[in-house]
Design an enzyme around this catalytic site. Sequence first.
Site, PDB file in Angstrom:
ATOM      1  CD  GLU A 301       3.671  -6.078 -68.371  1.00  0.00           C
ATOM      2  OE1 GLU A 301       3.378  -7.065 -67.273  1.00  0.00           O
ATOM      3  OE2 GLU A 301       4.137  -6.650 -69.555  1.00  0.00           O
ATOM      4  CB  ALA A 303       0.145  -0.434 -72.852  1.00  0.00           C
ATOM      5  N   GLY A 305       5.461  -2.256 -72.294  1.00  0.00           N
ATOM      6  CA  GLY A 305       6.618  -2.929 -71.627  1.00  0.00           C
ATOM      7  C   GLY A 305       6.937  -2.836 -70.341  1.00  0.00           C
ATOM      8  CE  LYS A 327       7.615   4.855 -68.162  1.00  0.00           C
ATOM      9  NZ  LYS A 327       6.744   5.633 -68.484  1.00  0.00           N
ATOM     10  CE1 TYR A 374      11.503   3.723 -57.919  1.00  0.00           C
ATOM     11  CE2 TYR A 374      13.149   4.445 -55.939  1.00  0.00           C
ATOM     12  CZ  TYR A 374      11.916   3.665 -56.373  1.00  0.00           C
ATOM     13  OH  TYR A 374      11.321   2.751 -55.494  1.00  0.00           O
ATOM     14  CG  ASP A 379       0.207   5.238 -60.254  1.00  0.00           C
ATOM     15  OD1 ASP A 379      -0.898   5.729 -59.721  1.00  0.00           O
ATOM     16  OD2 ASP A 379       0.421   3.931 -60.223  1.00  0.00           O
ATOM     17  CG  ASP A 433      -3.803   9.763 -70.859  1.00  0.00           C
ATOM     18  OD1 ASP A 433      -5.036   9.850 -70.263  1.00  0.00           O
ATOM     19  OD2 ASP A 433      -3.232   8.644 -71.074  1.00  0.00           O
ATOM     20  NE  ARG A 437      -5.111   7.045 -67.091  1.00  0.00           N
ATOM     21  CZ  ARG A 437      -6.373   7.821 -66.955  1.00  0.00           C
ATOM     22  NH1 ARG A 437      -6.934   7.852 -65.792  1.00  0.00           N
ATOM     23  NH2 ARG A 437      -6.741   8.530 -68.046  1.00  0.00           N
ATOM     24  CG  ASN A 438      -0.738   9.148 -67.450  1.00  0.00           C
ATOM     25  OD1 ASN A 438      -0.330   7.865 -67.329  1.00  0.00           O
ATOM     26  ND2 ASN A 438      -1.743   9.672 -68.376  1.00  0.00           N
ATOM     27  CG  ASP A 451       3.007   7.334 -68.469  1.00  0.00           C
ATOM     28  OD1 ASP A 451       3.211   7.170 -69.797  1.00  0.00           O
ATOM     29  OD2 ASP A 451       2.957   5.968 -68.114  1.00  0.00           O
TER      30      ASP A 451
END
Length: 579
Positions: A301, A303, A305, A327, A374, A379, A433, A437-438, A451
């Site tokens: 999830e 922020a 959706g 997404k 996919y 991440d 950013d 994590r992205n 991301d």
Amino acid sequence: MCSHAVCPALPGLPEVKITASQDKILEGGNLTFVCEVEGSPTLTVRWQTEALHSHFFTKLQESRDSVLELVLYLTNVSSKDNLHNLTCEAENQAGPGERMVQLDIEFPARINFLKNAVPQHHWCFPFAVDGNPEPNITWLYNGKKLNETRYIYTQPIIDSGDGSVKHGCLFLDKPTHINNGNYTLIVENKLGRDEATVYVAVGLGVFACKLLLIMVLVVYKCGHHSKFGIHRSSVLGKEDDLAVSLRFMNFGTSPPSSDEDSGLSSFVENPQYFCSIIKDKDMCVQHIKRQDIVLKWELGEGAFGKVYLAECANLSPDNDKMLVAIKTLKDANESTRQDFQREAELLTVLQHQHIVRFYGVCTDGEPLAMVFEYMRHGDLNRFLRAHGPDAHILDESKMPPLGELTLPQMLHIAAQIASGMVYLASLHFVHRDLATRNCLVGEGLVVKIGDFGMSRDIYSTDYYRVGGRTMLPIRWMPPESIMYRKFTTESDIWSFGVVLWEIFTYGKQPWYQLSNSEAIECITQGRELERPRTCPKEVYLLMQGCWQREPQQRMVMKDIHSRLLALVKNPPVYLDILG
Ligand code: AMP
């Protein structure tokens, strides 16, 4: 140079043979493998045991002249090692040699999970089952055998990449209340049987969905927060105009002011595509039909959706169906719809082998969705932690840890992100950013920047909330971004240095020992993150090249990329002095 007569004869490559005590074994039994290596002098012989779940020990014995035998004893073998490729490798002066056998461990059929469906046109009840011999799958509907039809059927997921585990779905095509009831999954093989039941309530499902949507609307309207970049700072350079529009990657931020909007015009909609002219180029966003998308299960999830794994038909001419990541956008009012279209247009522009591939949008009905390639391993931050020394502490599933990443693998990961960043910089796009994590990890250690939006709630501690709404990834930001909100290609380079540090610490949080305000103090005072223990000095020099206080003094992305490529080709030897 030495003449033939004086030179010692060069040894041949080691010949490796494996003999097993038996072909198959029942779970819990014992197995012995003898790895016989011929070709003297053999310098090393070893079994690759890192990924084994079963208990084991090895014993070296010399059988005859120039033949070494390394015996591997597996005791109380675990079914998790079924289909595991067991490798014995040897090396002598001439080079390496290896041989592989596959473990064939028999165990009773079992159900790993049977989950509730994601309701849409097709309902998919995802399941995972395991067993050796391969289990037979049947379904009961309200206790009676379910005869599968074209409207209700079992759909296996081919190549789920999960060892011997078989993933699949029970599909219900546009179910109505007539289909309500208990669906029982039964799996059987000669060694055992397992069953699990889910209850389908179509009416309730639809009601629950509507209720959820209302709740989401309320929460979203009240608690809607924006990304750090949403107020265009006057200090942003001209180069940043693509980036300014790309901030709509965070679905639902405020509409652009007219100067920010200048690159976008002539919005046209048609059933297949919506197009707009971006900087004199026709950009058509592919429109994907909702009926072509079958959701499988939730991947996570963000922020804005949920993200689902889905199967998508008719995406490419040579592939009937493809796995994709969807997404979804929780809220869709007029303004968020516009942002959504803008974001899709911009994602359509970004096409590079190290930027996650964007296939298109699905806007016929709710929720609005974006379709991406996919990336199986999720991440990069999670991936790094799962392949680091603390993996066993972090892993909730209590599975044995995966192998630790090697130096060449870390360099390969870094070089791929650098390649994506060179591309973004060439478009004058400022990411703002960049962090592990992205980034996303796919098959074969392929890494892509994945991301551009607000990061996940699970990483909320990576952000520092300022002024109530704005969230800043301060630990990845250079002094000028922290102090003046100045985001440029050079501030992305600083963040890239921090990404390198994350890679070489197996996903540690930068300045993890400090609070947000302490970290801000350290960064603005010019303190640097320390050299990670497994980091060669060549790589730490690159990090330091990214962390020059003066933005213009920082290394440029192209050079960082070339340096990394050179290091991938020729990995430095490093001594872990502290270790
Ligand atoms: P996000 O909304 O991008 O923050 O993503 C939320 C979760 O979905 C993360 O845990 C990601 O690992 C996962 N995810 C996002 N995009 C993909 C993708 N393209 N492939 C696989 N997993 C993804």
